[in-house]
Design a protein around this motif. Structure first.
Motif, PDB file in Angstrom:
ATOM      1  N   VAL A  32       0.719  -1.019   0.011  1.00 19.70           N
ATOM      2  CA  VAL A  32       0.052   0.024  -0.081  1.00 19.70           C
ATOM      3  C   VAL A  32       1.079   1.298   0.017  1.00 19.70           C
ATOM      4  O   VAL A  32       1.845   1.372   0.639  1.00 19.70           O
ATOM      5  N   SER A  33       0.328   2.412  -0.902  1.00 21.61           N
ATOM      6  CA  SER A  33       1.391   3.524  -0.669  1.00 21.61           C
ATOM      7  C   SER A  33       0.860   4.339   0.229  1.00 21.61           C
ATOM      8  O   SER A  33      -0.233   4.370   0.978  1.00 21.61           O
ATOM      9  N   THR A  34       1.841   5.102   0.615  1.00 23.30           N
ATOM     10  CA  THR A  34       1.857   6.053   1.892  1.00 23.30           C
ATOM     11  C   THR A  34       1.407   7.437   1.515  1.00 23.30           C
ATOM     12  O   THR A  34       1.606   8.354   2.504  1.00 23.30           O
ATOM     13  N   THR A  35       1.024   7.588   0.228  1.00 25.20           N
ATOM     14  CA  THR A  35       0.865   9.035  -0.335  1.00 25.20           C
ATOM     15  C   THR A  35      -0.055   9.706   0.614  1.00 25.20           C
ATOM     16  O   THR A  35       0.145  10.950   0.925  1.00 25.20           O
ATOM     17  N   ALA A  36      -1.339   9.345   0.812  1.00 25.00           N
ATOM     18  CA  ALA A  36      -2.321  10.113   1.607  1.00 25.00           C
ATOM     19  C   ALA A  36      -1.751  10.307   2.970  1.00 25.00           C
ATOM     20  O   ALA A  36      -1.898  11.656   3.381  1.00 25.00           O
ATOM     21  N   ALA A  37      -1.174   9.391   3.520  1.00 27.09           N
ATOM     22  CA  ALA A  37      -0.601   9.757   5.098  1.00 27.09           C
ATOM     23  C   ALA A  37       0.426  10.957   5.044  1.00 27.09           C
ATOM     24  O   ALA A  37       0.560  11.601   5.892  1.00 27.09           O
ATOM     25  N   VAL A  38       1.511  10.658   3.916  1.00 26.98           N
ATOM     26  CA  VAL A  38       2.220  11.710   3.952  1.00 26.98           C
ATOM     27  C   VAL A  38       1.836  13.209   3.329  1.00 26.98           C
ATOM     28  O   VAL A  38       2.237  14.125   4.339  1.00 26.98           O
ATOM     29  N   VAL A  39       0.881  13.128   2.577  1.00 28.93           N
ATOM     30  CA  VAL A  39       0.252  14.620   2.416  1.00 28.93           C
ATOM     31  C   VAL A  39      -0.493  15.368   3.761  1.00 28.93           C
ATOM     32  O   VAL A  39      -0.178  16.461   3.943  1.00 28.93           O
ATOM     33  N   ALA A  40      -1.057  14.297   4.360  1.00 24.26           N
ATOM     34  CA  ALA A  40      -1.673  14.826   5.469  1.00 24.26           C
ATOM     35  C   ALA A  40      -0.755  15.424   6.641  1.00 24.26           C
ATOM     36  O   ALA A  40      -0.754  16.496   7.043  1.00 24.26           O
ATOM     37  N   GLU A  41       0.418  14.705   6.636  1.00 22.66           N
ATOM     38  CA  GLU A  41       1.438  15.146   7.565  1.00 22.66           C
ATOM     39  C   GLU A  41       2.121  16.320   7.202  1.00 22.66           C
ATOM     40  O   GLU A  41       2.317  17.143   7.990  1.00 22.66           O
ATOM     41  N   LEU A  42       2.569  16.403   5.961  1.00 24.01           N
ATOM     42  CA  LEU A  42       2.989  17.695   5.397  1.00 24.01           C
ATOM     43  C   LEU A  42       2.132  18.792   5.668  1.00 24.01           C
ATOM     44  O   LEU A  42       2.625  19.886   6.035  1.00 24.01           O
ATOM     45  N   LYS A  43       0.884  18.560   5.185  1.00 21.45           N
ATOM     46  CA  LYS A  43      -0.012  19.562   5.202  1.00 21.45           C
ATOM     47  C   LYS A  43      -0.069  20.291   6.731  1.00 21.45           C
ATOM     48  O   LYS A  43      -0.280  21.251   7.378  1.00 21.45           O
ATOM     49  N   LYS A  44      -0.109  19.132   7.594  1.00 22.95           N
ATOM     50  CA  LYS A  44      -0.295  19.389   9.117  1.00 22.95           C
ATOM     51  C   LYS A  44       0.933  20.392   9.428  1.00 22.95           C
ATOM     52  O   LYS A  44       0.651  21.040  10.571  1.00 22.95           O
ATOM     53  N   LYS A  45       2.021  20.023   9.234  1.00 24.39           N
ATOM     54  CA  LYS A  45       3.240  20.789   9.323  1.00 24.39           C
ATOM     55  C   LYS A  45       3.550  22.146   8.702  1.00 24.39           C
ATOM     56  O   LYS A  45       4.402  22.691   8.709  1.00 24.39           O
ATOM     57  N   GLY A  46       2.475  22.407   7.878  1.00 22.52           N
ATOM     58  CA  GLY A  46       2.434  23.928   7.086  1.00 22.52           C
ATOM     59  C   GLY A  46       3.132  23.902   5.773  1.00 22.52           C
ATOM     60  O   GLY A  46       3.319  24.888   5.308  1.00 22.52           O
ATOM     61  N   TYR A  47       3.127  22.577   5.411  1.00 23.15           N
ATOM     62  CA  TYR A  47       3.854  22.499   3.734  1.00 23.15           C
ATOM     63  C   TYR A  47       2.714  22.692   2.596  1.00 23.15           C
ATOM     64  O   TYR A  47       1.543  21.817   3.119  1.00 23.15           O
ATOM     65  N   LEU A  48       2.938  23.249   1.625  1.00 21.68           N
ATOM     66  CA  LEU A  48       2.004  22.914   0.459  1.00 21.68           C
ATOM     67  C   LEU A  48       2.533  21.780  -0.059  1.00 21.68           C
ATOM     68  O   LEU A  48       3.923  21.426   0.134  1.00 21.68           O
ATOM     69  N   THR A  49       1.794  20.985  -0.977  1.00 27.49           N
ATOM     70  CA  THR A  49       1.962  20.046  -1.531  1.00 27.49           C
ATOM     71  C   THR A  49       1.638  19.408  -2.882  1.00 27.49           C
ATOM     72  O   THR A  49       0.688  20.152  -3.463  1.00 27.49           O
ATOM     73  N   GLU A  50       2.331  18.823  -3.613  1.00 28.73           N
ATOM     74  CA  GLU A  50       2.191  18.214  -4.800  1.00 28.73           C
ATOM     75  C   GLU A  50       2.386  16.938  -5.274  1.00 28.73           C
ATOM     76  O   GLU A  50       3.447  16.532  -4.566  1.00 28.73           O
ATOM     77  N   VAL A  51       1.445  15.952  -5.664  1.00 34.35           N
ATOM     78  CA  VAL A  51       1.698  14.537  -5.807  1.00 34.35           C
ATOM     79  C   VAL A  51       2.078  14.276  -7.586  1.00 34.35           C
ATOM     80  O   VAL A  51       1.266  14.837  -8.202  1.00 34.35           O
ATOM     81  N   CYS A  52       2.951  13.582  -7.467  1.00 36.57           N
ATOM     82  CA  CYS A  52       3.425  13.264  -9.053  1.00 36.57           C
ATOM     83  C   CYS A  52       3.736  11.753  -8.970  1.00 36.57           C
ATOM     84  O   CYS A  52       4.838  11.426  -8.567  1.00 36.57           O
ATOM     85  N   GLY A  53       2.843  10.752  -9.575  1.00 36.62           N
ATOM     86  CA  GLY A  53       3.098   9.641  -9.185  1.00 36.62           C
ATOM     87  C   GLY A  53       3.287   8.978  -7.844  1.00 36.62           C
ATOM     88  O   GLY A  53       2.168   9.388  -7.215  1.00 36.62           O
ATOM     89  N   TYR A  54       4.295   8.423  -7.348  1.00 35.37           N
ATOM     90  CA  TYR A  54       4.528   8.019  -6.170  1.00 35.37           C
ATOM     91  C   TYR A  54       5.582   8.860  -5.236  1.00 35.37           C
ATOM     92  O   TYR A  54       6.219   8.445  -4.510  1.00 35.37           O
ATOM     93  N   VAL A  55       5.598  10.269  -5.727  1.00 30.10           N
ATOM     94  CA  VAL A  55       6.571  11.190  -5.307  1.00 30.10           C
ATOM     95  C   VAL A  55       5.631  12.344  -4.634  1.00 30.10           C
ATOM     96  O   VAL A  55       4.824  12.927  -5.572  1.00 30.10           O
ATOM     97  N   VAL A  56       5.715  12.710  -3.667  1.00 27.73           N
ATOM     98  CA  VAL A  56       5.131  13.775  -2.996  1.00 27.73           C
ATOM     99  C   VAL A  56       6.155  15.034  -2.246  1.00 27.73           C
ATOM    100  O   VAL A  56       7.298  14.700  -2.043  1.00 27.73           O
ATOM    101  N   TYR A  57       5.822  16.106  -3.290  1.00 27.76           N
ATOM    102  CA  TYR A  57       6.916  17.188  -2.957  1.00 27.76           C
ATOM    103  C   TYR A  57       6.050  18.242  -2.084  1.00 27.76           C
ATOM    104  O   TYR A  57       4.674  18.450  -1.902  1.00 27.76           O
ATOM    105  N   GLY A  58       6.875  18.607  -0.977  1.00 23.60           N
ATOM    106  CA  GLY A  58       6.397  19.687  -0.131  1.00 23.60           C
ATOM    107  C   GLY A  58       7.328  20.780  -0.142  1.00 23.60           C
ATOM    108  O   GLY A  58       8.731  20.627  -0.029  1.00 23.60           O
ATOM    109  N   TRP A  59       6.662  22.231   0.030  1.00 17.98           N
ATOM    110  CA  TRP A  59       7.850  23.170   0.150  1.00 17.98           C
ATOM    111  C   TRP A  59       6.869  24.340   0.953  1.00 17.98           C
ATOM    112  O   TRP A  59       5.926  24.311   1.122  1.00 17.98           O
ATOM    113  N   ARG A  60       7.634  25.228   1.392  1.00 16.49           N
ATOM    114  CA  ARG A  60       7.201  26.505   1.916  1.00 16.49           C
ATOM    115  C   ARG A  60       7.394  27.748   1.305  1.00 16.49           C
ATOM    116  O   ARG A  60       8.669  27.998   0.664  1.00 16.49           O
TER     117      ARG A  60
END
Length: 75
Positions: free
Chosen positions: A47-75
């Protein structure tokens, strides 16, 4: 050995399915990390961890973008 960085421009996380747990542990240095790249391939019992990673990054104040199985976070 102690490494004390003022800023981390890019942190790449590849933790074989434990990416959400790694991100949870970043609280002490998250303000120093400008960008994060996280591999969320389905390595956690197939199972991919994409949803959990996006949620955790957003909780920490990052903007996110998903590209395949890679999640990018930035401030």
């Amino acid at each position: 050995m102690s490494m004390d960085f003022e800023k981390i421009e890019l942190l790449k996380v590849e933790a074989d399915g434990f990416e959400p747990e790694v991100l949870e542990g970043l609280d002490s240095c998250r303000d120093r990390i400008k960008r994060i790249s996280v591999d969320t391939s389905p390595e956690r019992r197939g199972v991919s961890t994409t949803a959990a990673v996006v949620a955790e990054l957003k909780k920490k104040g990052y903007l996110t973008e998903v590209c395949g199985y890679v999640v990018y976070g930035w401030r």
